[in-house]
Design an enzyme around this catalytic site. Structure first.
Site, PDB file in Angstrom:
ATOM      1  N   ASN A   8       0.874  -1.177   0.000  1.00  0.00           N
ATOM      2  CA  ASN A   8       0.000   0.000   0.000  1.00  0.00           C
ATOM      3  C   ASN A   8       0.907   1.220   0.000  1.00  0.00           C
ATOM      4  O   ASN A   8       1.463   1.577   1.034  1.00  0.00           O
ATOM      5  CB  ASN A   8      -0.890  -0.064   1.255  1.00  0.00           C
ATOM      6  CG  ASN A   8      -1.737   1.182   1.444  1.00  0.00           C
ATOM      7  OD1 ASN A   8      -1.811   2.026   0.555  1.00  0.00           O
ATOM      8  ND2 ASN A   8      -2.376   1.283   2.611  1.00  0.00           N
ATOM      9  N   TRP A   9       1.059   1.812  -1.188  1.00  0.00           N
ATOM     10  CA  TRP A   9       2.015   2.929  -1.310  1.00  0.00           C
ATOM     11  C   TRP A   9       1.485   4.210  -0.663  1.00  0.00           C
ATOM     12  O   TRP A   9       2.219   5.195  -0.545  1.00  0.00           O
ATOM     13  CB  TRP A   9       2.355   3.178  -2.779  1.00  0.00           C
ATOM     14  CG  TRP A   9       3.128   2.063  -3.446  1.00  0.00           C
ATOM     15  CD1 TRP A   9       3.509   0.869  -2.882  1.00  0.00           C
ATOM     16  CD2 TRP A   9       3.623   2.033  -4.792  1.00  0.00           C
ATOM     17  NE1 TRP A   9       4.201   0.106  -3.785  1.00  0.00           N
ATOM     18  CE2 TRP A   9       4.290   0.796  -4.976  1.00  0.00           C
ATOM     19  CE3 TRP A   9       3.575   2.918  -5.879  1.00  0.00           C
ATOM     20  CZ2 TRP A   9       4.889   0.432  -6.193  1.00  0.00           C
ATOM     21  CZ3 TRP A   9       4.167   2.560  -7.081  1.00  0.00           C
ATOM     22  CH2 TRP A   9       4.819   1.338  -7.238  1.00  0.00           C
ATOM     23  N   LYS A  10       0.208   4.217  -0.332  1.00  0.00           N
ATOM     24  CA  LYS A  10      -0.449   5.406   0.270  1.00  0.00           C
ATOM     25  C   LYS A  10      -0.211   6.637  -0.610  1.00  0.00           C
ATOM     26  O   LYS A  10      -0.051   6.500  -1.819  1.00  0.00           O
ATOM     27  CB  LYS A  10       0.023   5.594   1.718  1.00  0.00           C
ATOM     28  CG  LYS A  10      -0.212   4.323   2.554  1.00  0.00           C
ATOM     29  CD  LYS A  10      -0.148   4.546   4.031  1.00  0.00           C
ATOM     30  CE  LYS A  10      -0.378   3.223   4.755  1.00  0.00           C
ATOM     31  NZ  LYS A  10      -0.381   3.352   6.202  1.00  0.00           N
ATOM     32  N   HIS A  99      -9.703   1.211   4.683  1.00  0.00           N
ATOM     33  CA  HIS A  99      -8.457   1.365   5.447  1.00  0.00           C
ATOM     34  C   HIS A  99      -8.733   2.281   6.643  1.00  0.00           C
ATOM     35  O   HIS A  99      -9.518   3.230   6.541  1.00  0.00           O
ATOM     36  CB  HIS A  99      -7.369   1.953   4.544  1.00  0.00           C
ATOM     37  CG  HIS A  99      -6.014   1.917   5.179  1.00  0.00           C
ATOM     38  ND1 HIS A  99      -5.629   2.846   6.116  1.00  0.00           N
ATOM     39  CD2 HIS A  99      -4.986   1.042   5.049  1.00  0.00           C
ATOM     40  CE1 HIS A  99      -4.398   2.538   6.524  1.00  0.00           C
ATOM     41  NE2 HIS A  99      -3.999   1.445   5.905  1.00  0.00           N
ATOM     42  N   GLU A 101      -7.165   4.642   7.848  1.00  0.00           N
ATOM     43  CA  GLU A 101      -6.931   6.074   7.615  1.00  0.00           C
ATOM     44  C   GLU A 101      -8.150   6.706   6.963  1.00  0.00           C
ATOM     45  O   GLU A 101      -8.461   7.865   7.227  1.00  0.00           O
ATOM     46  CB  GLU A 101      -5.658   6.263   6.766  1.00  0.00           C
ATOM     47  CG  GLU A 101      -4.411   5.992   7.599  1.00  0.00           C
ATOM     48  CD  GLU A 101      -3.213   5.467   6.834  1.00  0.00           C
ATOM     49  OE1 GLU A 101      -3.193   5.529   5.599  1.00  0.00           O
ATOM     50  OE2 GLU A 101      -2.274   4.972   7.514  1.00  0.00           O
ATOM     51  N   GLU A 169      -5.630  -4.922  10.570  1.00  0.00           N
ATOM     52  CA  GLU A 169      -4.585  -3.922  10.812  1.00  0.00           C
ATOM     53  C   GLU A 169      -4.897  -3.180  12.110  1.00  0.00           C
ATOM     54  O   GLU A 169      -5.708  -2.240  12.104  1.00  0.00           O
ATOM     55  CB  GLU A 169      -4.551  -2.912   9.659  1.00  0.00           C
ATOM     56  CG  GLU A 169      -4.244  -3.528   8.318  1.00  0.00           C
ATOM     57  CD  GLU A 169      -3.681  -2.486   7.342  1.00  0.00           C
ATOM     58  OE1 GLU A 169      -2.565  -2.680   6.879  1.00  0.00           O
ATOM     59  OE2 GLU A 169      -4.347  -1.474   7.097  1.00  0.00           O
ATOM     60  N   GLY A 175       2.244   2.247  10.844  1.00  0.00           N
ATOM     61  CA  GLY A 175       3.212   3.325  10.688  1.00  0.00           C
ATOM     62  C   GLY A 175       3.903   3.724  11.982  1.00  0.00           C
ATOM     63  O   GLY A 175       4.565   4.754  12.048  1.00  0.00           O
ATOM     64  N   SER A 213       3.172  -2.143  10.469  1.00  0.00           N
ATOM     65  CA  SER A 213       4.626  -2.188  10.695  1.00  0.00           C
ATOM     66  C   SER A 213       5.239  -3.548  10.367  1.00  0.00           C
ATOM     67  O   SER A 213       6.136  -4.001  11.075  1.00  0.00           O
ATOM     68  CB  SER A 213       4.960  -1.754  12.125  1.00  0.00           C
ATOM     69  OG  SER A 213       4.546  -0.412  12.334  1.00  0.00           O
ATOM     70  N   GLY A 234       2.689  -1.093   4.342  1.00  0.00           N
ATOM     71  CA  GLY A 234       2.730   0.328   4.013  1.00  0.00           C
ATOM     72  C   GLY A 234       4.167   0.779   3.820  1.00  0.00           C
ATOM     73  O   GLY A 234       4.759   0.609   2.753  1.00  0.00           O
ATOM     74  N   GLY A 235       4.761   1.334   4.877  1.00  0.00           N
ATOM     75  CA  GLY A 235       6.111   1.915   4.816  1.00  0.00           C
ATOM     76  C   GLY A 235       7.127   1.053   4.089  1.00  0.00           C
ATOM     77  O   GLY A 235       7.831   1.531   3.175  1.00  0.00           O
TER      78      GLY A 235
HETATM   79  P1  PGA Z   1       2.617   0.247   7.740  1.00  0.00           P
HETATM   80  O1  PGA Z   1       1.166   0.462   7.058  1.00  0.00           O
HETATM   81  O2  PGA Z   1       3.189  -1.014   7.166  1.00  0.00           O
HETATM   82  O3  PGA Z   1       3.398   1.474   7.345  1.00  0.00           O
HETATM   83  O4  PGA Z   1       2.397   0.156   9.199  1.00  0.00           O
HETATM   84  C1  PGA Z   1       0.299  -0.615   6.832  1.00  0.00           C
HETATM   85  C2  PGA Z   1      -0.983  -0.092   6.244  1.00  0.00           C
HETATM   86  O5  PGA Z   1      -1.464   0.953   6.664  1.00  0.00           O
HETATM   87  O6  PGA Z   1      -1.575  -0.730   5.336  1.00  0.00           O
END
Ligand code: PGA
Length: 251
Positions: A8-10, A99, A101, A169, A175, A213, A234-235
């Site tokens: 997930n490149w966000k 998600h 967010e 998640e 993150g 993470s 994500g990251g």
């Molecule tokens: P993260 O994000 O790996 O940076 O914690 C995961 C996500 O939000 O899908």
């Protein structure tokens, strides 16, 4: 079940970064094709970078791409939104919905997430439906209750088997560098599997991803946990090296 490693490149990077990242992923996969045979690899760039990624991976049909969200509606007066049919038109095969967010910053309700997931299915793509509790909810002992309500509210009614993916998640792990312990993940994923049996046909075929993470250092332990059928990353998905190290840990 084949594991799914989803990036997930966000909302990160420029077009140039997206091109470089996907080129780097492809380069590494060319020397290590075994990974692609043994697990499904998916990248979800920002909407505007999808055509560049699509172009780059032409000829690599096993490397999949998708989107991070879609509209809950077919088409029409929804300024700024992108419909599931537009994503299908761009050859996406997966769409992340709900998600945390988006639940948090765009106030997306379970009902809206279910509508989005239904749009994704209607357009022959696979929704990745995200659920997860906040730190407060976990501390109050409500993690399972919250996740059960999100699952029941966010999964559309399915009369027969259709591929959906669930991503667990925990909000406090996204993150932050904090990861849920393997025991907590095992317990929650087992719980999600049981809940799915009440909600969808063939619950055993639903992949349940862990996200929060995930890194090369913890991926091996997390991905070998029962009922963990992949990761939503994500990251670490913004580095081809780290992302593929996680994929290698999955196989
Ligand atoms: P993260 O994000 O790996 O940076 O914690 C995961 C996500 O939000 O899908």
């Amino acid at each position: 079940m084949k594991k799914l490693i989803a990036g997930n490149w966000k909302m990160n990077g420029s077009m140039e970064n997206a091109r470089a990242l996907i080129a780097n992923i492809i380069n590494q996969l060319e020397t290590d094709e075994d990974v692609l045979k043994k697990c499904d690899i998916l990248v979800c760039p920002p909407f505007l970078h999808i055509p560049a990624v699509r172009h780059a991976i032409y000829g690599f049909p096993d490397l999949r791409f998708g989107a991070q969200d879609c509209s809950a509606y077919d088409n029409g007066a929804h300024t700024g939104d992108v419909s599931a049919s537009m994503l299908r038109d761009s050859s996406c095969s997966y769409v992340i919905v709900g998600h945390s967010e988006r639940r948090q910053y765009q106030q997306e309700s379970n009902e809206m997430v279910a509508q989005k997931a239904a749009q994704v299915l209607k357009n022959d793509m696979t929704p990745i439906i995200c659920v997860g509790e906040t730190e407060d909810e976990r501390e109050q002992g409500k993690a399972q209750e919250v996740v059960a309500a999100q699952l029941a509210g966010s999964i559309p009614d399915l009369e027969s088997f259709q591929e959906i993916v669930v991503a667990y998640e925990p909000v406090w792990a996204i993150g932050t560098g904090k990861t849920a312990s393997v025991d907590d993940v095992a317990e929650m994923h087992g719980f999600i599997r049981e809940q799915l049996k009440e909600l969808v046909p063939d619950a055993d075929k639903v992949r349940i991803l862990y996200g929060g993470s995930m890194k090369p250092e913890n991926a091996g332990a997390l991905l070998s946990t029962e009922n963990v059928d992949g990761g939503l990353i994500g990251g670490a998905s913004l580095s081809a090296e780290q992302f593929l190290a996680i994929a290698r840990a999955a196989v």
